[in-house]
Design a protein around this motif. Structure first.
Motif, mmCIF file in Angstrom:
data_model
loop_
_atom_site.group_PDB
_atom_site.id
_atom_site.type_symbol
_atom_site.label_atom_id
_atom_site.label_comp_id
_atom_site.label_asym_id
_atom_site.label_seq_id
_atom_site.Cartn_x
_atom_site.Cartn_y
_atom_site.Cartn_z
ATOM 1 N N UNK A 85 9.849 -0.100 -33.998
ATOM 2 C CA UNK A 85 9.811 0.505 -35.326
ATOM 3 C C UNK A 85 10.894 1.583 -35.462
ATOM 4 N N UNK A 86 11.050 2.402 -34.443
ATOM 5 C CA UNK A 86 12.028 3.497 -34.491
ATOM 6 C C UNK A 86 13.462 3.003 -34.375
ATOM 7 N N UNK A 87 13.679 1.970 -33.576
ATOM 8 C CA UNK A 87 15.037 1.481 -33.329
ATOM 9 C C UNK A 87 15.190 0.018 -33.748
ATOM 10 N N UNK A 88 14.664 -0.331 -34.905
ATOM 11 C CA UNK A 88 14.635 -1.729 -35.361
ATOM 12 C C UNK A 88 16.024 -2.345 -35.507
ATOM 13 N N UNK A 89 17.017 -1.544 -35.869
ATOM 14 C CA UNK A 89 18.373 -2.085 -36.060
ATOM 15 C C UNK A 89 19.122 -2.235 -34.741
ATOM 16 N N UNK A 90 18.761 -1.416 -33.748
ATOM 17 C CA UNK A 90 19.498 -1.406 -32.491
ATOM 18 C C UNK A 90 18.840 -2.219 -31.384
ATOM 19 N N UNK A 91 17.511 -2.098 -31.273
ATOM 20 C CA UNK A 91 16.772 -2.629 -30.131
ATOM 21 C C UNK A 91 16.497 -4.119 -30.291
ATOM 22 N N UNK A 92 16.929 -4.909 -29.315
ATOM 23 C CA UNK A 92 16.685 -6.344 -29.349
ATOM 24 C C UNK A 92 15.421 -6.732 -28.598
ATOM 25 N N UNK A 93 15.057 -5.948 -27.572
ATOM 26 C CA UNK A 93 13.837 -6.214 -26.815
ATOM 27 C C UNK A 93 13.409 -4.971 -26.046
ATOM 28 N N UNK A 94 12.163 -4.997 -25.559
ATOM 29 C CA UNK A 94 11.612 -3.888 -24.772
ATOM 30 C C UNK A 94 11.526 -4.290 -23.310
ATOM 31 N N UNK A 95 11.651 -3.291 -22.450
ATOM 32 C CA UNK A 95 11.491 -3.511 -21.019
ATOM 33 C C UNK A 95 10.645 -2.386 -20.443
ATOM 34 N N UNK A 96 9.670 -2.759 -19.622
ATOM 35 C CA UNK A 96 8.863 -1.740 -18.958
ATOM 36 C C UNK A 96 9.086 -1.776 -17.442
ATOM 37 N N UNK A 97 10.288 -2.154 -17.035
ATOM 38 C CA UNK A 97 10.618 -2.255 -15.617
ATOM 39 C C UNK A 97 11.166 -0.954 -15.030
ATOM 40 N N UNK A 98 11.276 0.091 -15.846
ATOM 41 C CA UNK A 98 11.880 1.340 -15.400
ATOM 42 C C UNK A 98 10.892 2.491 -15.542
ATOM 43 N N UNK A 109 24.010 0.455 -24.250
ATOM 44 C CA UNK A 109 24.786 -0.412 -23.359
ATOM 45 C C UNK A 109 24.057 -1.729 -23.099
ATOM 46 N N UNK A 110 22.727 -1.677 -23.049
ATOM 47 C CA UNK A 110 21.936 -2.880 -22.788
ATOM 48 C C UNK A 110 21.250 -3.424 -24.033
ATOM 49 N N UNK A 111 21.317 -2.666 -25.138
ATOM 50 C CA UNK A 111 20.631 -3.017 -26.388
ATOM 51 C C UNK A 111 19.149 -3.272 -26.155
ATOM 52 N N UNK A 112 18.554 -2.429 -25.302
ATOM 53 C CA UNK A 112 17.140 -2.552 -24.970
ATOM 54 C C UNK A 112 16.433 -1.224 -25.141
ATOM 55 N N UNK A 113 15.155 -1.328 -25.448
ATOM 56 C CA UNK A 113 14.272 -0.165 -25.463
ATOM 57 C C UNK A 113 13.560 -0.143 -24.115
ATOM 58 N N UNK A 114 13.687 0.972 -23.431
ATOM 59 C CA UNK A 114 13.072 1.116 -22.119
ATOM 60 C C UNK A 114 11.820 1.984 -22.213
ATOM 61 N N UNK A 115 10.701 1.441 -21.716
ATOM 62 C CA UNK A 115 9.441 2.171 -21.668
ATOM 63 C C UNK A 115 9.279 2.772 -20.270
ATOM 64 N N UNK A 116 8.480 3.803 -20.176
ATOM 65 C CA UNK A 116 8.203 4.429 -18.890
ATOM 66 C C UNK A 116 7.045 3.690 -18.227
ATOM 67 N N UNK A 117 7.346 3.007 -17.121
ATOM 68 C CA UNK A 117 6.348 2.219 -16.416
ATOM 69 C C UNK A 117 5.317 3.103 -15.692
ATOM 70 N N UNK A 118 5.715 4.345 -15.326
ATOM 71 C CA UNK A 118 4.830 5.237 -14.570
ATOM 72 C C UNK A 118 4.705 6.587 -15.282
ATOM 73 N N UNK A 119 4.080 6.606 -16.462
ATOM 74 C CA UNK A 119 4.027 7.853 -17.238
ATOM 75 C C UNK A 119 3.220 8.979 -16.604
ATOM 76 N N UNK A 120 2.236 8.644 -15.774
ATOM 77 C CA UNK A 120 1.451 9.699 -15.122
ATOM 78 C C UNK A 120 2.251 10.362 -14.004
#
Length: 166
Positions: A85-98, A109-120
């Motif tokens: 929703x926030x990066x609809x024009x830029x982000x092509x996919x999400x990754x939770x590997x990081x 550089x990767x045109x990806x949205x990166x989620x935090x896999x270990x937020x705690x």
């Protein structure tokens, strides 16, 4: 006497007379009275997802909106739907590997949205920025609206609730 500040236990002599069970009761009472109020206030904070400019940190982005960064509320923005929703024009996919204190973020550089896999383990750090990333920040009521500058600095640098390192 059951006083709200708890000074009904005035001396070591009273402790030995009343016993350790009474002290446990006292601590449970204090915890119930004060921690539940603090938790309720934290839960009542309205959070707005704010995206940063490339290389900007969350403290600056939230401040631009007249808000403060709430690192403890990162889970609300650490989702693929929120990122898309926030990066609809830029982000092509999400990754939770990081994982990292600068996530969630969009990396051009990767045109990806990166989620935090270990937020705690790697809590969001409001003051962190990466030159190639645009972050998504949990913004809410600014601390400066009800605390002095010295307390705001202390909380932001030392309290995990606001993105600091305890």
């Amino acid at each position: 006497m059951d006083h709200p500040r708890g000074d009904w236990l005035k001396s070591d002599v009273e402790y030995t007379i009343r016993g350790p069970e009474t002290l446990d009761t006292f601590f449970n009472d204090v915890n119930k009275r004060y921690n539940s109020v603090e938790k309720k206030k934290e839960d009542e904070v309205a959070i707005t997802a704010v995206s940063t400019a490339r290389g900007e940190n969350c403290t600056a982005a939230c401040g631009r909106e007249g808000l403060g960064c709430w690192g403890s509320k990162a889970a609300l923005v650490n989702t693929c739907p929120a990122m898309l929703k926030a990066f609809s024009k830029e982000c092509e996919e999400c990754s939770d590997l990081f994982f990292g204190r600068d996530l969630p973020a969009y990396n051009g550089a990767f045109k990806k949205c990166f989620l935090n896999q270990k937020p705690e383990e790697y809590r969001l750090a409001c003051a962190k920025s990466e030159p190639a990333s645009m972050r998504l920040c949990p913004c809410g009521e600014a601390l400066s609206q009800w605390l002095t500058d010295a307390w705001v600095h202390q909380l932001k640098t030392h309290h995990k609730l606001y993105g600091g390192t305890p």
